[in-house]
Design an enzyme around this catalytic site. Structure first.
Site, PDB file in Angstrom:
ATOM      1  N   SER A   8       0.566  -0.808  -0.268  1.00 12.55           N
ATOM      2  CA  SER A   8      -0.388  -0.154   0.002  1.00 12.55           C
ATOM      3  C   SER A   8       0.880   0.875  -0.345  1.00 12.55           C
ATOM      4  CB  SER A   8      -0.958   0.020   1.237  1.00 12.55           C
ATOM      5  OG  SER A   8      -2.100   1.176   1.485  1.00 12.55           O
ATOM      6  N   HIS A  31      -1.289  -1.170  -4.256  1.00  7.33           N
ATOM      7  CA  HIS A  31      -2.803  -0.502  -3.440  1.00  7.33           C
ATOM      8  C   HIS A  31      -2.420   0.430  -3.783  1.00  7.33           C
ATOM      9  CE1 HIS A  31      -6.272  -1.717  -0.592  1.00  7.33           C
ATOM     10  NE2 HIS A  31      -5.796  -0.586   0.414  1.00  7.33           N
ATOM     11  N   ASP A  33      -4.965   3.599  -1.400  1.00  3.89           N
ATOM     12  CA  ASP A  33      -5.702   4.049  -1.007  1.00  3.89           C
ATOM     13  C   ASP A  33      -6.079   5.539  -1.151  1.00  3.89           C
ATOM     14  OD1 ASP A  33      -6.037   1.235   0.796  1.00  3.89           O
ATOM     15  OD2 ASP A  33      -3.952   2.345   2.062  1.00  3.89           O
ATOM     16  N   MET A  35      -9.031   7.922  -0.384  1.00  2.00           N
ATOM     17  CA  MET A  35     -10.470   8.619   1.072  1.00  2.00           C
ATOM     18  C   MET A  35     -10.291   9.448   0.939  1.00  2.00           C
ATOM     19  SD  MET A  35      -7.511   7.068   3.951  1.00  2.00           S
ATOM     20  CE  MET A  35      -6.171   6.018   4.263  1.00  2.00           C
ATOM     21  N   HIS A  64      -8.360   0.863  -3.935  1.00  2.00           N
ATOM     22  CA  HIS A  64      -9.595   0.703  -2.249  1.00  2.00           C
ATOM     23  C   HIS A  64      -9.813   2.035  -2.315  1.00  2.00           C
ATOM     24  CE1 HIS A  64      -9.686  -0.419   1.824  1.00  2.00           C
ATOM     25  NE2 HIS A  64     -11.292  -0.287   1.685  1.00  2.00           N
ATOM     26  N   MET A  66     -11.988   4.191  -0.592  1.00  2.00           N
ATOM     27  CA  MET A  66     -12.662   4.161   0.572  1.00  2.00           C
ATOM     28  C   MET A  66     -13.591   5.950   1.228  1.00  2.00           C
ATOM     29  SD  MET A  66      -9.603   2.981   4.015  1.00  2.00           S
ATOM     30  CE  MET A  66      -8.799   3.122   1.957  1.00  2.00           C
ATOM     31  N   MET A 135     -11.697  -6.386   5.635  1.00  2.00           N
ATOM     32  CA  MET A 135     -11.089  -5.358   6.532  1.00  2.00           C
ATOM     33  C   MET A 135     -10.142  -5.666   7.953  1.00  2.00           C
ATOM     34  SD  MET A 135     -10.074  -2.459   4.763  1.00  2.00           S
ATOM     35  CE  MET A 135      -9.255  -1.302   5.539  1.00  2.00           C
ATOM     36  N   GLY A 142      -2.813   4.038   8.159  1.00  2.00           N
ATOM     37  CA  GLY A 142      -1.864   2.497   8.622  1.00  2.00           C
ATOM     38  C   GLY A 142      -1.620   2.107   9.662  1.00  2.00           C
ATOM     39  N   GLY A 143      -0.629   1.372   9.773  1.00  5.69           N
ATOM     40  CA  GLY A 143       0.003   0.942  11.331  1.00  5.69           C
ATOM     41  C   GLY A 143      -0.635   0.957  12.551  1.00  5.69           C
ATOM     42  N   ASP A 173      -6.293  -6.766   4.234  1.00 11.01           N
ATOM     43  CA  ASP A 173      -5.498  -5.298   4.431  1.00 11.01           C
ATOM     44  C   ASP A 173      -6.109  -4.438   5.725  1.00 11.01           C
ATOM     45  OD1 ASP A 173      -4.812  -2.976   3.980  1.00 11.01           O
ATOM     46  OD2 ASP A 173      -6.349  -2.364   2.750  1.00 11.01           O
ATOM     47  N   GLY A 175      -2.982  -4.695   9.225  1.00 12.31           N
ATOM     48  CA  GLY A 175      -2.024  -4.646   9.710  1.00 12.31           C
ATOM     49  C   GLY A 175      -1.057  -5.780   9.669  1.00 12.31           C
TER      50      GLY A 175
END
Ligand code: DX5
Ligand code: ZN
Length: 227
Positions: A8, A31, A33, A35, A64, A66, A135, A142-143, A173, A175
């Site tokens: 990602s 990937h 993201d 948002m 992805h 969101m 998810m 992230g993280g 997706d 962790g």
């Protein structure tokens, strides 16, 4: 069953995407993201950014979304040439119609489920999709730490796919590390998004190889004659 590792770029250096993409050439897809600060409390990239990434990326794009109102925006990402476009189940009341539009444009169509969303209503709709994203963190950042409580959904999905002729990728997706990928692979995932564990590594290619190896050795059905 092939495994896919999709780093990602949320965890990449935003000022140097082209060189960051060069560090993950051994991955399967990139990937991305998206948002919108409405569906999730964070803001990242939009369509203009993805159109440019599509031009410079050596790997296919795994988008992805969101975002709210995916009916309005998702087709544009498919038209930009994204290989895969995944929208959230919670953001639409017409997931099948949207998936059909995406496929018609030529993208793989994915549906994503937040940790608290039940997969059961979607099990009968699986032929309409090319990917289900389970998810493993609350979407937005992230993280975060992997939520093992989401694994029963993968087991339900894998049970549906096993022995069927569905070409459905089961993605996780959030962790994902060299430890948690083993849990997700054993539960039935075959497509793994990893942000911080890949871009935070000194050697992303070595980390991708490690993730791939751990996913393969723990994949659902490993140790018996299933493939
Ligand atoms: C979270 C995003 C993830 C994120 C994963 O909302 O959807 O793709 O980048 O990052 P890590 O691997 O750091 O949890
Ligand atoms: Zn994501």
């Amino acid at each position: 069953m092939a495994n896919r590792i999709n780093p990602s770029i949320l965890a990449a250096d935003f000022a140097n995407f082209e060189s960051e993409l060069g560090r993950i050439r051994t991955a399967d897809l990139v990937h991305v993201d998206i948002m919108d600060n409405h569906f999730v409390p964070n803001l990242t990239f939009g369509l203009g950014m993805v159109e440019r990434l599509q031009q410079v990326s050596p790997l296919p794009l795994d988008i992805h979304l969101m975002i709210d109102d995916p009916e309005r925006w998702a087709p544009g990402y498919a038209e930009a040439g994204a290989f895969s476009v995944t929208f959230h189940a919670e953001a639409t009341t017409e997931p099948v119609a949207l998936a059909r539009r995406l496929r018609q444009i030529g993208a793989r169509a994915g549906i994503a489920l937040k940790p608290g969303t039940d997969v059961t209503p979607y099990l009968e709709l699986l032929p309409e999709f090319d990917q289900v994203l389970v998810m493993t963190v609350e979407p937005g950042f992230g993280g975060q730490s992997f939520m093992e409580s989401t694994m029963p959904k993968l087991a339900q999905l894998r049970a549906k796919v096993q022995g069927s002729d569905l070409d459905l990728w089961l993605q996780v997706d959030g962790g994902i590390t060299e430890q948690t990928i083993q849990i997700a692979a054993a539960a039935g995932a075959d497509t793994f998004v990893a942000g911080s564990s890949v871009f935070g590594a000194d050697n992303p290619a070595a980390q991708i190889a490690l993730l791939r190896e751990r996913a393969a050795s723990h994949r659902h059905g490993a140790g018996n004659l299933e493939s």
